[in-house]
Design a protein around this motif. Structure first.
Motif, PDB file in Angstrom:
ATOM      1  N   TYR A 145       0.855  -1.185   0.000  1.00  0.00           N
ATOM      2  CA  TYR A 145       0.000   0.000   0.000  1.00  0.00           C
ATOM      3  C   TYR A 145       0.888   1.230   0.000  1.00  0.00           C
ATOM      4  N   ARG A 146       0.614   2.143  -0.915  1.00  0.00           N
ATOM      5  CA  ARG A 146       1.387   3.384  -1.005  1.00  0.00           C
ATOM      6  C   ARG A 146       0.608   4.525  -0.369  1.00  0.00           C
ATOM      7  N   PHE A 147       1.357   5.459   0.246  1.00  0.00           N
ATOM      8  CA  PHE A 147       0.728   6.552   0.982  1.00  0.00           C
ATOM      9  C   PHE A 147       1.438   7.872   0.715  1.00  0.00           C
ATOM     10  N   THR A 148       0.679   8.951   0.824  1.00  0.00           N
ATOM     11  CA  THR A 148       1.234  10.299   0.937  1.00  0.00           C
ATOM     12  C   THR A 148       0.521  10.991   2.101  1.00  0.00           C
ATOM     13  N   TYR A 149       1.189  11.998   2.672  1.00  0.00           N
ATOM     14  CA  TYR A 149       0.573  12.796   3.727  1.00  0.00           C
ATOM     15  C   TYR A 149      -0.223  13.937   3.094  1.00  0.00           C
ATOM     16  N   GLU A 150      -1.289  14.313   3.730  1.00  0.00           N
ATOM     17  CA  GLU A 150      -2.121  15.380   3.186  1.00  0.00           C
ATOM     18  C   GLU A 150      -1.415  16.726   3.156  1.00  0.00           C
ATOM     19  N   ASP A 151      -0.361  16.891   3.976  1.00  0.00           N
ATOM     20  CA  ASP A 151       0.297  18.191   4.095  1.00  0.00           C
ATOM     21  C   ASP A 151       1.778  18.147   3.732  1.00  0.00           C
ATOM     22  N   GLY A 152       2.178  17.221   2.890  1.00  0.00           N
ATOM     23  CA  GLY A 152       3.574  17.160   2.464  1.00  0.00           C
ATOM     24  C   GLY A 152       4.345  16.064   3.169  1.00  0.00           C
ATOM     25  N   GLY A 153       5.630  15.905   2.773  1.00  0.00           N
ATOM     26  CA  GLY A 153       6.433  14.797   3.273  1.00  0.00           C
ATOM     27  C   GLY A 153       6.828  14.933   4.730  1.00  0.00           C
ATOM     28  N   HIS A 154       7.003  13.785   5.383  1.00  0.00           N
ATOM     29  CA  HIS A 154       7.443  13.742   6.776  1.00  0.00           C
ATOM     30  C   HIS A 154       8.339  12.526   6.989  1.00  0.00           C
ATOM     31  N   ASN A 155       9.216  12.632   7.971  1.00  0.00           N
ATOM     32  CA  ASN A 155       9.960  11.470   8.434  1.00  0.00           C
ATOM     33  C   ASN A 155       9.119  10.769   9.487  1.00  0.00           C
ATOM     34  N   ALA A 156       9.066   9.446   9.449  1.00  0.00           N
ATOM     35  CA  ALA A 156       8.247   8.710  10.407  1.00  0.00           C
ATOM     36  C   ALA A 156       8.917   7.395  10.753  1.00  0.00           C
ATOM     37  N   SER A 176       7.856  18.647  15.886  1.00  0.00           N
ATOM     38  CA  SER A 176       6.421  18.857  16.033  1.00  0.00           C
ATOM     39  C   SER A 176       5.720  17.696  15.334  1.00  0.00           C
ATOM     40  N   GLY A 177       5.786  16.528  15.978  1.00  0.00           N
ATOM     41  CA  GLY A 177       5.258  15.319  15.361  1.00  0.00           C
ATOM     42  C   GLY A 177       3.747  15.240  15.415  1.00  0.00           C
ATOM     43  N   ALA A 178       3.200  14.276  14.662  1.00  0.00           N
ATOM     44  CA  ALA A 178       1.754  14.133  14.596  1.00  0.00           C
ATOM     45  C   ALA A 178       1.374  12.693  14.290  1.00  0.00           C
ATOM     46  N   ILE A 179       0.109  12.380  14.584  1.00  0.00           N
ATOM     47  CA  ILE A 179      -0.472  11.091  14.228  1.00  0.00           C
ATOM     48  C   ILE A 179      -1.286  11.279  12.954  1.00  0.00           C
ATOM     49  N   TYR A 180      -1.044  10.413  11.988  1.00  0.00           N
ATOM     50  CA  TYR A 180      -1.771  10.461  10.722  1.00  0.00           C
ATOM     51  C   TYR A 180      -2.535   9.158  10.549  1.00  0.00           C
ATOM     52  N   GLU A 181      -3.786   9.284  10.149  1.00  0.00           N
ATOM     53  CA  GLU A 181      -4.655   8.123  10.016  1.00  0.00           C
ATOM     54  C   GLU A 181      -4.859   7.772   8.545  1.00  0.00           C
ATOM     55  N   ALA A 182      -4.788   6.483   8.254  1.00  0.00           N
ATOM     56  CA  ALA A 182      -5.032   5.993   6.901  1.00  0.00           C
ATOM     57  C   ALA A 182      -6.525   5.857   6.645  1.00  0.00           C
ATOM     58  N   PRO A 183      -6.939   5.794   5.392  1.00  0.00           N
ATOM     59  CA  PRO A 183      -8.361   5.555   5.098  1.00  0.00           C
ATOM     60  C   PRO A 183      -8.825   4.218   5.675  1.00  0.00           C
ATOM     61  N   LYS A 184     -10.126   4.101   5.937  1.00  0.00           N
ATOM     62  CA  LYS A 184     -10.661   2.838   6.448  1.00  0.00           C
ATOM     63  C   LYS A 184     -10.408   1.693   5.474  1.00  0.00           C
ATOM     64  N   ARG A 185     -10.552   2.015   4.196  1.00  0.00           N
ATOM     65  CA  ARG A 185     -10.314   1.000   3.169  1.00  0.00           C
ATOM     66  C   ARG A 185      -9.048   1.358   2.402  1.00  0.00           C
ATOM     67  N   LEU A 186      -8.068   0.488   2.475  1.00  0.00           N
ATOM     68  CA  LEU A 186      -6.815   0.724   1.763  1.00  0.00           C
ATOM     69  C   LEU A 186      -6.922   0.191   0.345  1.00  0.00           C
ATOM     70  N   ARG A 187      -6.338   0.926  -0.594  1.00  0.00           N
ATOM     71  CA  ARG A 187      -6.387   0.538  -2.001  1.00  0.00           C
ATOM     72  C   ARG A 187      -4.977   0.337  -2.541  1.00  0.00           C
ATOM     73  N   THR A 188      -4.841  -0.663  -3.377  1.00  0.00           N
ATOM     74  CA  THR A 188      -3.546  -0.936  -3.990  1.00  0.00           C
ATOM     75  C   THR A 188      -3.386  -0.220  -5.323  1.00  0.00           C
ATOM     76  N   GLY A 189      -4.472   0.167  -5.947  1.00  0.00           N
ATOM     77  CA  GLY A 189      -4.411   0.770  -7.271  1.00  0.00           C
ATOM     78  C   GLY A 189      -4.217   2.269  -7.269  1.00  0.00           C
ATOM     79  N   ARG A 190      -4.109   2.876  -6.107  1.00  0.00           N
ATOM     80  CA  ARG A 190      -3.910   4.320  -6.011  1.00  0.00           C
ATOM     81  C   ARG A 190      -3.121   4.627  -4.746  1.00  0.00           C
ATOM     82  N   VAL A 191      -2.649   5.864  -4.640  1.00  0.00           N
ATOM     83  CA  VAL A 191      -1.943   6.297  -3.438  1.00  0.00           C
ATOM     84  C   VAL A 191      -2.964   6.699  -2.384  1.00  0.00           C
ATOM     85  N   ASN A 192      -2.846   6.133  -1.192  1.00  0.00           N
ATOM     86  CA  ASN A 192      -3.748   6.434  -0.084  1.00  0.00           C
ATOM     87  C   ASN A 192      -3.262   7.671   0.662  1.00  0.00           C
ATOM     88  N   VAL A 193      -4.185   8.520   1.082  1.00  0.00           N
ATOM     89  CA  VAL A 193      -3.827   9.774   1.743  1.00  0.00           C
ATOM     90  C   VAL A 193      -3.928   9.622   3.262  1.00  0.00           C
TER      91      VAL A 193
END
Length: 339
Positions: A145-156, A176-193
């Motif tokens: 599963y591929r992901f991007t952050y809604e507000d740009g790149g981060h180290n995690a 200034s770290g944060a918790i980021y939540e993935a979508p309920k349904r993960l998709r392989t055919g697109r990048v998840n936000v």
């Protein structure tokens, strides 16, 4: 350079050159639960208990050590080594374990989410691997599963999967770290936000859910913080002194934390939780971190604020400012002498 600085700072704290609050002090009676015996385990960066078998632990190395993980017993002996088919390992930094609600089979998650330049990669990847059914060296298939952050790149470096809902979250490793939540349904055919839902402690190195989903823990180089929901801190837990504290997981009964470190023959400690941080008798799925589940965590002008803490405290800021100043001074002296 960022990780080098953090290691210098950690060294200062452990050497007593920086003030350490009582909540962060090590217990002289701490003894390792086990140490990794395999000489190939040099940078244990992720740690998880088998969700289906007793006395089985999983770990993987940091950085570009390859898409490989190890099954280890309670004495630290490697039982089997597994390769994840078709997976990249740009910077594996964390893992989690869960159960498939339909089959009851164990599921392992491996997070290729390290990004020391906070945006060097166009996206990050997390691999889903079904837990092996036998402990013989093997190559296992994976779903990427591929992901991007809604507000740009981060180290995690931290990921956690809610044991009741299966929802995946990523915890960034930043001042200034944060918790980021993935979508309920993960998709392989697109990048998840990944969407920001709350603050995280400064420079978080790992995270994990309690087995009942009623709380979660985020650890840093110096301490571990237990939360009921994003921004709702319920306890800070003293940690043993480690060379480079990288991993954390809950014990099977949820009454202790297992914490590990990088390094050859690195130890894994079991740290009891205080009563205030023990799992609740009747957990509910509402403990899943989300903005709706936590009225304490709100977004104001794009920044997360938490009325009950859990992000940057005044003590954290003062500690890291002092550490950064001290570390910078040491590095400057070394650089001058090296000319």
């Amino acid at each position: 350079m960022g990780d080098v600085l953090i290691r210098v700072v950690a060294g200062f704290a452990l050497a007593g050159l920086l003030p350490v609050s009582p909540a962060l002090a090590a217990d002289d009676d701490d003894r390792p639960l086990f140490t990794f015996k395999d000489p190939r385990i040099t940078e244990s960066s992720g740690l998880a208990l088998s969700p289906t078998r007793d006395d089985v632990y999983y770990t993987h190395n940091d950085s570009d050590a390859g898409a490989t993980f190890f099954a280890v017993d309670g004495k630290g002996q490697t039982r089997a080594t597994f390769t994840v088919a078709g997976a990249e390992a740009r910077d594996w930094e964390g893992m989690a374990a869960s159960k498939d609600p339909k089959t009851g089979r164990g599921v392992l998650w491996f997070a290729d989410i390290g990004d020391n330049f906070d945006g060097a990669w166009p996206d990050i990847s997390i691999y889903k691997v079904m837990e092996p059914t036998s402990f013989r060296d093997a190559t296992l298939p994976a779903t990427r599963y591929r992901f991007t952050y809604e507000d740009g790149g981060h180290n995690a470096e931290g990921i956690m999967v809610h044991p009741r809902t299966g929802r995946l979250s990523v915890v960034t490793k930043q001042f200034s770290g944060a918790i980021y939540e993935a979508p309920k349904r993960l998709r392989t055919g697109r990048v998840n936000v990944l969407r920001k839902i709350g603050p995280a402690p400064i420079m978080a190195t790992d995270a994990a859910y309690a087995p009942d989903g009623s709380s979660f823990v985020i650890r840093t180089y110096f301490s571990a913080s237990v939360f009921r929901a994003p921004g709702e801190l319920i306890a800070k837990v003293s940690m043993p002194q480690l060379d480079q504290a990288e991993s954390i997981a809950y014990s099977r009964d949820g009454r202790s934390l297992l914490v590990g470190s990088e390094g050859v023959n690195s130890p894994v400690y079991e740290v009891p939780l205080p009563d205030t941080a023990l799992p609740t008798p009747t957990p509910s799925a509402s403990a899943e971190p989300s903005a709706e589940a936590s009225p304490e965590a709100t977004v104001e002008g794009g920044a997360v604020s938490a009325s009950q803490g859990g992000g940057l405290t005044t003590g954290d800021i003062l500690l890291w400012v002092a550490a950064a100043v001290g570390a910078t001074g040491v590095i400057t002296v070394i650089a001058r002498k090296a000319r």
